[in-house]
Scaffold this motif. Sequence first.
Motif, PDB file in Angstrom:
ATOM      1  N   UNK A  20       0.850  -1.111  -0.063  1.00 58.35           N
ATOM      2  CA  UNK A  20      -0.042  -0.015   0.060  1.00 58.35           C
ATOM      3  C   UNK A  20       0.876   1.267   0.007  1.00 58.35           C
ATOM      4  N   UNK A  21       2.107   1.199   0.789  1.00 63.00           N
ATOM      5  CA  UNK A  21       2.948   2.396   0.794  1.00 63.00           C
ATOM      6  C   UNK A  21       3.719   2.572  -0.590  1.00 63.00           C
ATOM      7  N   UNK A  22       3.980   1.586  -1.354  1.00 64.99           N
ATOM      8  CA  UNK A  22       4.505   1.718  -2.574  1.00 64.99           C
ATOM      9  C   UNK A  22       3.416   2.234  -3.610  1.00 64.99           C
ATOM     10  N   UNK A  23       2.171   1.736  -3.560  1.00 61.69           N
ATOM     11  CA  UNK A  23       1.032   2.181  -4.484  1.00 61.69           C
ATOM     12  C   UNK A  23       0.815   3.750  -4.037  1.00 61.69           C
ATOM     13  N   UNK A  24       0.740   4.237  -2.780  1.00 57.37           N
ATOM     14  CA  UNK A  24       0.626   5.571  -2.610  1.00 57.37           C
ATOM     15  C   UNK A  24       1.682   6.626  -3.176  1.00 57.37           C
ATOM     16  N   UNK A  25       2.793   6.015  -2.777  1.00 56.19           N
ATOM     17  CA  UNK A  25       3.965   6.796  -3.499  1.00 56.19           C
ATOM     18  C   UNK A  25       4.045   6.827  -4.761  1.00 56.19           C
ATOM     19  N   UNK A  26       3.758   5.930  -5.728  1.00 56.60           N
ATOM     20  CA  UNK A  26       3.611   5.941  -6.904  1.00 56.60           C
ATOM     21  C   UNK A  26       2.469   6.704  -7.446  1.00 56.60           C
ATOM     22  N   UNK A  27       1.402   6.807  -6.647  1.00 61.41           N
ATOM     23  CA  UNK A  27       0.344   7.958  -7.263  1.00 61.41           C
ATOM     24  C   UNK A  27       1.054   9.217  -6.878  1.00 61.41           C
ATOM     25  N   UNK A  28       1.618   9.529  -5.835  1.00 64.10           N
ATOM     26  CA  UNK A  28       2.177  10.969  -5.408  1.00 64.10           C
ATOM     27  C   UNK A  28       3.095  11.245  -6.621  1.00 64.10           C
ATOM     28  N   UNK A  29       3.904  10.621  -6.814  1.00 65.27           N
ATOM     29  CA  UNK A  29       4.956  10.605  -8.011  1.00 65.27           C
ATOM     30  C   UNK A  29       4.173  10.974  -9.287  1.00 65.27           C
ATOM     31  N   UNK A  30       3.136   9.978  -9.588  1.00 61.89           N
ATOM     32  CA  UNK A  30       2.793  10.253 -10.934  1.00 61.89           C
ATOM     33  C   UNK A  30       1.954  11.621 -11.245  1.00 61.89           C
ATOM     34  N   UNK A  31       1.372  12.201  -9.989  1.00 58.73           N
ATOM     35  CA  UNK A  31       0.714  13.332  -9.998  1.00 58.73           C
ATOM     36  C   UNK A  31       1.816  14.506  -9.701  1.00 58.73           C
ATOM     37  N   UNK A  32       3.051  14.263  -9.614  1.00 65.00           N
ATOM     38  CA  UNK A  32       4.044  15.269  -9.183  1.00 65.00           C
ATOM     39  C   UNK A  32       3.927  16.159  -7.941  1.00 65.00           C
ATOM     40  N   UNK A  33       3.222  15.330  -6.933  1.00 68.04           N
ATOM     41  CA  UNK A  33       3.357  15.990  -5.721  1.00 68.04           C
ATOM     42  C   UNK A  33       4.335  15.730  -5.050  1.00 68.04           C
ATOM     43  N   UNK A  34       4.854  16.994  -4.329  1.00 72.71           N
ATOM     44  CA  UNK A  34       5.856  16.858  -3.479  1.00 72.71           C
ATOM     45  C   UNK A  34       5.818  16.437  -2.092  1.00 72.71           C
ATOM     46  N   UNK A  35       6.552  15.595  -1.687  1.00 73.52           N
ATOM     47  CA  UNK A  35       6.081  15.006  -0.214  1.00 73.52           C
ATOM     48  C   UNK A  35       7.366  14.587   0.161  1.00 73.52           C
ATOM     49  N   UNK A  36       7.477  14.461   1.661  1.00 67.74           N
ATOM     50  CA  UNK A  36       8.557  13.774   2.558  1.00 67.74           C
ATOM     51  C   UNK A  36       8.062  12.392   2.977  1.00 67.74           C
ATOM     52  N   UNK A  37       9.079  11.701   2.966  1.00 66.27           N
ATOM     53  CA  UNK A  37       8.936  10.178   3.267  1.00 66.27           C
ATOM     54  C   UNK A  37       9.565   9.926   4.549  1.00 66.27           C
ATOM     55  N   UNK A  38       8.899   9.122   5.448  1.00 64.66           N
ATOM     56  CA  UNK A  38       9.594   8.661   6.545  1.00 64.66           C
ATOM     57  C   UNK A  38       9.494   7.196   6.595  1.00 64.66           C
ATOM     58  N   UNK A  39      10.600   6.619   6.313  1.00 65.75           N
ATOM     59  CA  UNK A  39      10.680   5.162   6.263  1.00 65.75           C
ATOM     60  C   UNK A  39      10.782   4.579   7.749  1.00 65.75           C
TER      61      UNK A  39
END
Length: 82
Positions: A20-39
Motif C-alpha cells: 500500500x505504501x509503494x502504491x501511494x508513493x507511486x500515485x504521488x509521484x505520478x501526480x508530481x506531488x512534493x512529499x517527504x517520506x519517513x521510512x
Amino acid sequence: MTSDAAPDRILMFGAEWCGDCRRSKALLDKHGVAYDYVDLEKVEDGADRAFAISGRTQIPVVVFPDGSHLVEPTDQALAERL
C-alpha cells in the motif's frame, strides 16, 4: 510531531515492504506531488510518530499540510485529496 515535512508538503510514513505504501508513493509521484517520506524501517521513532498521528498501526499514514491525514488510503481517496 511532523517536523520532517515542510509546512506546505505532504508527509508520508511507510515502509518499502508495504504494498500500500509503494502504491501511494507511486500515485504521488505520478501526480508530481512534493512529499517527504519517513521510512519506518530506517527512522527509529517513525512508527511511534505515525501511531501518534493516526491512532492506528496500519500504514501508510499520509499527513497533509492542513494537519489532516489518511491511513491506508485507496488510490481514489488519495487522489481526491490532492
